[in-house]
Design a protein around this motif. Sequence first.
Motif, PDB file in Angstrom:
ATOM      1  N   ASP A  58       0.841  -1.186   0.000  1.00 16.29           N
ATOM      2  CA  ASP A  58       0.000   0.000   0.000  1.00 16.29           C
ATOM      3  C   ASP A  58       0.885   1.248   0.000  1.00 16.29           C
ATOM      4  N   PRO A  59       0.783   2.122  -1.023  1.00 22.47           N
ATOM      5  CA  PRO A  59       1.629   3.311  -1.085  1.00 22.47           C
ATOM      6  C   PRO A  59       1.468   4.235   0.122  1.00 22.47           C
ATOM      7  N   SER A  60       0.297   4.243   0.743  1.00 20.82           N
ATOM      8  CA  SER A  60       0.094   5.112   1.902  1.00 20.82           C
ATOM      9  C   SER A  60       0.835   4.604   3.136  1.00 20.82           C
ATOM     10  N   LYS A  61       1.300   3.351   3.093  1.00 21.17           N
ATOM     11  CA  LYS A  61       2.051   2.777   4.208  1.00 21.17           C
ATOM     12  C   LYS A  61       3.540   2.644   3.884  1.00 21.17           C
ATOM     13  N   ALA A  62       3.962   3.291   2.794  1.00 15.22           N
ATOM     14  CA  ALA A  62       5.353   3.214   2.359  1.00 15.22           C
ATOM     15  C   ALA A  62       6.265   3.848   3.402  1.00 15.22           C
ATOM     16  N   THR A  63       7.448   3.279   3.544  1.00 11.67           N
ATOM     17  CA  THR A  63       8.429   3.814   4.485  1.00 11.67           C
ATOM     18  C   THR A  63       9.785   3.948   3.805  1.00 11.67           C
ATOM     19  N   LEU A  64      10.587   4.806   4.368  1.00  8.72           N
ATOM     20  CA  LEU A  64      11.913   5.095   3.861  1.00  8.72           C
ATOM     21  C   LEU A  64      12.888   4.872   5.008  1.00  8.72           C
ATOM     22  N   SER A  65      14.005   4.232   4.718  1.00 10.27           N
ATOM     23  CA  SER A  65      15.005   4.023   5.769  1.00 10.27           C
ATOM     24  C   SER A  65      15.700   5.350   6.083  1.00 10.27           C
ATOM     25  N   ILE A  66      16.381   5.373   7.201  1.00  6.87           N
ATOM     26  CA  ILE A  66      17.116   6.589   7.569  1.00  6.87           C
ATOM     27  C   ILE A  66      18.177   6.897   6.516  1.00  6.87           C
ATOM     28  N   ASN A  67      18.826   5.865   5.975  1.00  4.14           N
ATOM     29  CA  ASN A  67      19.810   6.106   4.910  1.00  4.14           C
ATOM     30  C   ASN A  67      19.148   6.648   3.656  1.00  4.14           C
ATOM     31  N   GLY A  68      17.932   6.202   3.383  1.00  6.08           N
ATOM     32  CA  GLY A  68      17.216   6.677   2.204  1.00  6.08           C
ATOM     33  C   GLY A  68      16.851   8.151   2.268  1.00  6.08           C
ATOM     34  N   ILE A  69      16.695   8.651   3.486  1.00  6.36           N
ATOM     35  CA  ILE A  69      16.316  10.059   3.622  1.00  6.36           C
ATOM     36  C   ILE A  69      17.405  10.995   3.116  1.00  6.36           C
ATOM     37  N   TRP A  70      18.661  10.594   3.271  1.00  4.85           N
ATOM     38  CA  TRP A  70      19.747  11.488   2.846  1.00  4.85           C
ATOM     39  C   TRP A  70      19.696  11.745   1.349  1.00  4.85           C
ATOM     40  N   SER A  71      19.423  10.710   0.559  1.00  5.81           N
ATOM     41  CA  SER A  71      19.366  10.912  -0.899  1.00  5.81           C
ATOM     42  C   SER A  71      18.171  11.777  -1.282  1.00  5.81           C
ATOM     43  N   VAL A  72      17.046  11.616  -0.581  1.00  6.64           N
ATOM     44  CA  VAL A  72      15.869  12.443  -0.878  1.00  6.64           C
ATOM     45  C   VAL A  72      16.164  13.899  -0.523  1.00  6.64           C
ATOM     46  N   LEU A  73      16.769  14.121   0.629  1.00  3.18           N
ATOM     47  CA  LEU A  73      17.105  15.493   1.021  1.00  3.18           C
ATOM     48  C   LEU A  73      18.105  16.120   0.054  1.00  3.18           C
ATOM     49  N   ASN A  74      19.069  15.324  -0.414  1.00  3.17           N
ATOM     50  CA  ASN A  74      20.027  15.842  -1.403  1.00  3.17           C
ATOM     51  C   ASN A  74      19.317  16.269  -2.678  1.00  3.17           C
ATOM     52  N   LYS A  75      18.360  15.467  -3.129  1.00  5.57           N
ATOM     53  CA  LYS A  75      17.606  15.814  -4.339  1.00  5.57           C
ATOM     54  C   LYS A  75      16.779  17.073  -4.141  1.00  5.57           C
ATOM     55  N   LEU A  76      16.365  17.326  -2.893  1.00  5.68           N
ATOM     56  CA  LEU A  76      15.610  18.545  -2.585  1.00  5.68           C
ATOM     57  C   LEU A  76      16.533  19.756  -2.412  1.00  5.68           C
ATOM     58  N   GLY A  77      17.854  19.518  -2.472  1.00  3.52           N
ATOM     59  CA  GLY A  77      18.809  20.603  -2.336  1.00  3.52           C
ATOM     60  C   GLY A  77      19.187  20.916  -0.901  1.00  3.52           C
ATOM     61  N   VAL A  78      18.889  19.997   0.011  1.00  3.16           N
ATOM     62  CA  VAL A  78      19.216  20.192   1.424  1.00  3.16           C
ATOM     63  C   VAL A  78      20.547  19.508   1.709  1.00  3.16           C
ATOM     64  N   THR A  79      21.510  20.290   2.172  1.00  3.95           N
ATOM     65  CA  THR A  79      22.795  19.711   2.550  1.00  3.95           C
ATOM     66  C   THR A  79      22.931  19.806   4.061  1.00  3.95           C
ATOM     67  N   LEU A  80      23.411  18.739   4.650  1.00  3.90           N
ATOM     68  CA  LEU A  80      23.556  18.671   6.098  1.00  3.90           C
ATOM     69  C   LEU A  80      25.002  18.383   6.467  1.00  3.90           C
ATOM     70  N   THR A  81      25.427  18.995   7.534  1.00  8.47           N
ATOM     71  CA  THR A  81      26.749  18.687   8.069  1.00  8.47           C
ATOM     72  C   THR A  81      26.653  17.334   8.766  1.00  8.47           C
ATOM     73  N   PRO A  82      27.788  16.694   9.014  1.00 11.04           N
ATOM     74  CA  PRO A  82      27.742  15.420   9.745  1.00 11.04           C
ATOM     75  C   PRO A  82      27.064  15.553  11.120  1.00 11.04           C
ATOM     76  N   ILE A  83      27.278  16.670  11.791  1.00 11.75           N
ATOM     77  CA  ILE A  83      26.637  16.874  13.096  1.00 11.75           C
ATOM     78  C   ILE A  83      25.121  16.975  12.941  1.00 11.75           C
ATOM     79  N   GLU A  84      24.666  17.705  11.921  1.00  9.60           N
ATOM     80  CA  GLU A  84      23.218  17.820  11.676  1.00  9.60           C
ATOM     81  C   GLU A  84      22.612  16.454  11.357  1.00  9.60           C
ATOM     82  N   LYS A  85      23.350  15.645  10.587  1.00  9.69           N
ATOM     83  CA  LYS A  85      22.856  14.297  10.277  1.00  9.69           C
ATOM     84  C   LYS A  85      22.702  13.473  11.548  1.00  9.69           C
ATOM     85  N   GLU A  86      23.659  13.564  12.442  1.00  8.43           N
ATOM     86  CA  GLU A  86      23.569  12.823  13.703  1.00  8.43           C
ATOM     87  C   GLU A  86      22.394  13.307  14.543  1.00  8.43           C
ATOM     88  N   GLU A  87      22.167  14.623  14.566  1.00  6.91           N
ATOM     89  CA  GLU A  87      21.029  15.165  15.308  1.00  6.91           C
ATOM     90  C   GLU A  87      19.712  14.641  14.740  1.00  6.91           C
TER      91      GLU A  87
END
Length: 125
Positions: A58-87
């Motif tokens: 079910d697409p409404s129950k789709a989930t993304l791993s924590i590692n997957g979020i970094w690639s999505v944020l990169n595509k959105l143009g969001v860059t994070l420092t290593p400290i921000e990623k840990e937070e």
Amino acid sequence: MVFIHLQRILQTHQDKLRASELRSSGGGLQLSQTEVDELSNAFREGVKAEQKGKLQGDPSKATLSINGIWSVLNKLGVTLTPIEKEEVKVKLFMDCGNVLDLSAFIRVVGWLAAAKQSSAEIQKH
């Protein structure tokens, strides 16, 4: 025919409730419907990429791993420092474990936007 009509009314009502819920889950930010739609599309693309193009279940129950979020944020143009990623990792783990649904993803974007805004305000003073 009446059943189908009632089912469509119910689905429309549920869609409006879900959209309202997603708009308000932006970590204190008021998101427009356009912003929610853009984030939803980016989230779905990230889920598809993580599942190698085969969206399962079910697409409404789709989930993304924590590692997957970094690639999505990169595509959105969001860059994070290593400290921000840990937070973000700590906050996510405390809030929703190791996987994100769409609502959690929108909360993360809200947290990041609020943090960036606070940082910009501090630098002004």
